[in-house]
Design a protein around this motif. Structure first.
Motif, short mmCIF file in Angstrom:
data_model
loop_
_atom_site.label_atom_id
_atom_site.label_comp_id
_atom_site.label_asym_id
_atom_site.label_seq_id
_atom_site.Cartn_x
_atom_site.Cartn_y
_atom_site.Cartn_z
N ILE A 158 0.94 -1.33 0.01
CA ILE A 158 0.06 -0.02 -0.16
C ILE A 158 0.91 1.20 0.00
O ILE A 158 0.71 2.24 -0.58
CB ILE A 158 -0.94 -0.21 1.08
N GLU A 162 -0.18 4.59 -1.81
CA GLU A 162 -0.42 5.82 -1.06
C GLU A 162 0.76 6.20 -0.11
O GLU A 162 1.09 5.63 0.91
CB GLU A 162 -1.79 5.52 -0.26
N TYR A 164 2.98 8.00 2.88
CA TYR A 164 2.54 8.42 4.32
C TYR A 164 3.61 9.16 5.06
O TYR A 164 4.76 8.73 4.43
CB TYR A 164 1.98 7.39 5.10
N GLY A 201 -1.34 -4.48 2.85
CA GLY A 201 -1.49 -3.64 3.81
C GLY A 201 -0.71 -3.94 5.08
O GLY A 201 0.28 -4.62 4.96
N PHE A 256 -5.90 -5.84 2.22
CA PHE A 256 -6.05 -5.41 3.45
C PHE A 256 -6.46 -6.31 4.46
O PHE A 256 -7.62 -7.15 4.34
CB PHE A 256 -7.13 -4.13 3.54
N GLN A 260 -8.58 -2.30 7.87
CA GLN A 260 -7.84 -1.21 7.18
C GLN A 260 -8.52 -0.74 6.08
O GLN A 260 -8.87 -1.75 5.27
CB GLN A 260 -6.60 -1.80 7.13
N ALA A 261 -8.45 0.70 5.60
CA ALA A 261 -9.05 0.95 4.20
C ALA A 261 -8.00 1.91 3.54
O ALA A 261 -8.03 2.22 2.42
CB ALA A 261 -10.19 1.87 4.64
N SER A 262 -6.90 2.20 3.96
CA SER A 262 -5.85 2.90 3.25
C SER A 262 -4.71 2.78 4.16
O SER A 262 -4.55 2.26 4.99
CB SER A 262 -6.28 4.43 3.10
N ALA A 263 -3.51 3.32 3.67
CA ALA A 263 -2.20 3.43 4.54
C ALA A 263 -2.50 3.93 5.88
O ALA A 263 -1.61 3.64 6.66
CB ALA A 263 -1.29 4.18 3.55
N ASN A 266 -7.33 3.14 9.51
CA ASN A 266 -8.02 1.83 10.13
C ASN A 266 -8.64 1.88 11.40
O ASN A 266 -8.79 3.16 11.80
CB ASN A 266 -6.71 1.05 10.34
#
Length: 275
Positions: A158, A162, A164, A201, A256, A260-263, A266
């Protein structure tokens, strides 16, 4: 029944897995072995490779196909281009026709932000995650083209989709892997060679322990209140992609844990709709 058919497609295949001494690489090796594949396992740590070899050989004996393959281990430092270039000559002759290359080796150090990142650690991440991966893939793409068949499976993240804060170098390396994978997919469209990127993820392995330079307490905090993916979860995706019919290419998989839905998004605690 479908699972048996999938395993039968891998029986007799030869699979090379980098970073196979632990985590996702070790789990992947064992699942391929259970499907009847022969294995070439590489990593820097020979003692750990030997342990994985024993587990893979046992899985071969217990596999659903009843067609056990061979398992060999070769030490390999993905930062050493000379070692990479000499790898093919070190593979036993009967296993040199590799069917699947799994580019799993990779690592991350720290959560420091730009301006405070150790330059040696920058070199280690880039040379392992990107330069080494590309160098090894070039060798096997040439071999695959000679036979007009093969499969390159790259471990993305991930972090390659995306970025971070606190992950600039690691994110940069995984963005490079995703871009390389996409270009390779397009370059090989006229060949019977498949290209796949598996992007996990949150996965609980020694990955976070390495990131925190051996601090196990800090690593555990990453997963507090959440059920992360396991190494075996990702290994199943890798082996599933490799076991598709020859005309089916799983180009990209993003995996994922359910919380969890993105970097950076969560949910920690019970999953009950936020109530």
């Amino acid at each position: 029944m479908a699972g048996v058919f999938s395993a039968q497609r891998l029986a007799g295949k030869t699979v090379l897995v980098t970073g196979a001494s632990g985590g996702i690489g070790a789990a992947t090796a064992i699942l391929f072995a259970r499907a009847g594949a022969s294995l070439i396992l590489t990593a820097r740590r020979q003692a750990q490779l030997d342990e994985v070899k024993r587990a893979a050989e046992q899985a071969n004996k217990e596999g659903a196909t009843g067609k056990g393959g061979k398992v060999v281990t070769l030490t390999l430092d993905m930062q050493d281009r000379k070692q990479i270039k000499g790898l093919l000559d070190r593979i036993p002759e009967e296993l040199r026709e590799v069917d699947v290359l799994v580019n799993n080796a990779g690592l991350v150090y720290g959560r420091e932000q730009v301006g405070d990142i150790d330059e040696d650690e920058i070199d280690t991440m880039i040379n392992t995650n990107v330069v080494g991966l590309i160098s090894l893939t070039q060798i096997f793409v040439k071999e695959f083209k000679k036979r007009n068949r093969g499969h390159v499976i790259n471990l993305g993240s991930i972090a390659g989709i995306e970025p971070y804060a606190g992950g600039s170098i690691y994110c940069a390396t995984k963005h490079a892997v995703h871009a390389f994978n996409g270009s390779l997919l397009r370059e090989l469209v006229g060949w019977n060679i498949r290209v796949t990127c598996i992007a996990p993820g949150m996965v609980e392995t020694n990955f976070s322990i390495t990131r925190f330079r051996g601090d196990e307490d800090a690593a555990k905090k990453v997963y507090e209140g959440i059920t992360p993916l396991s190494a075996n979860d990702i290994a199943e995706e890798i082996v599933w992609a490799a076991s598709r019919p020859e005309h089916v290419n799983i180009a990209d998989v993003l995996v994922f844990p359910s919380a969890q839905a993105s970097a950076i998004i969560n949910h920690r605690g019970p999953q009950n709709g936020g109530k």
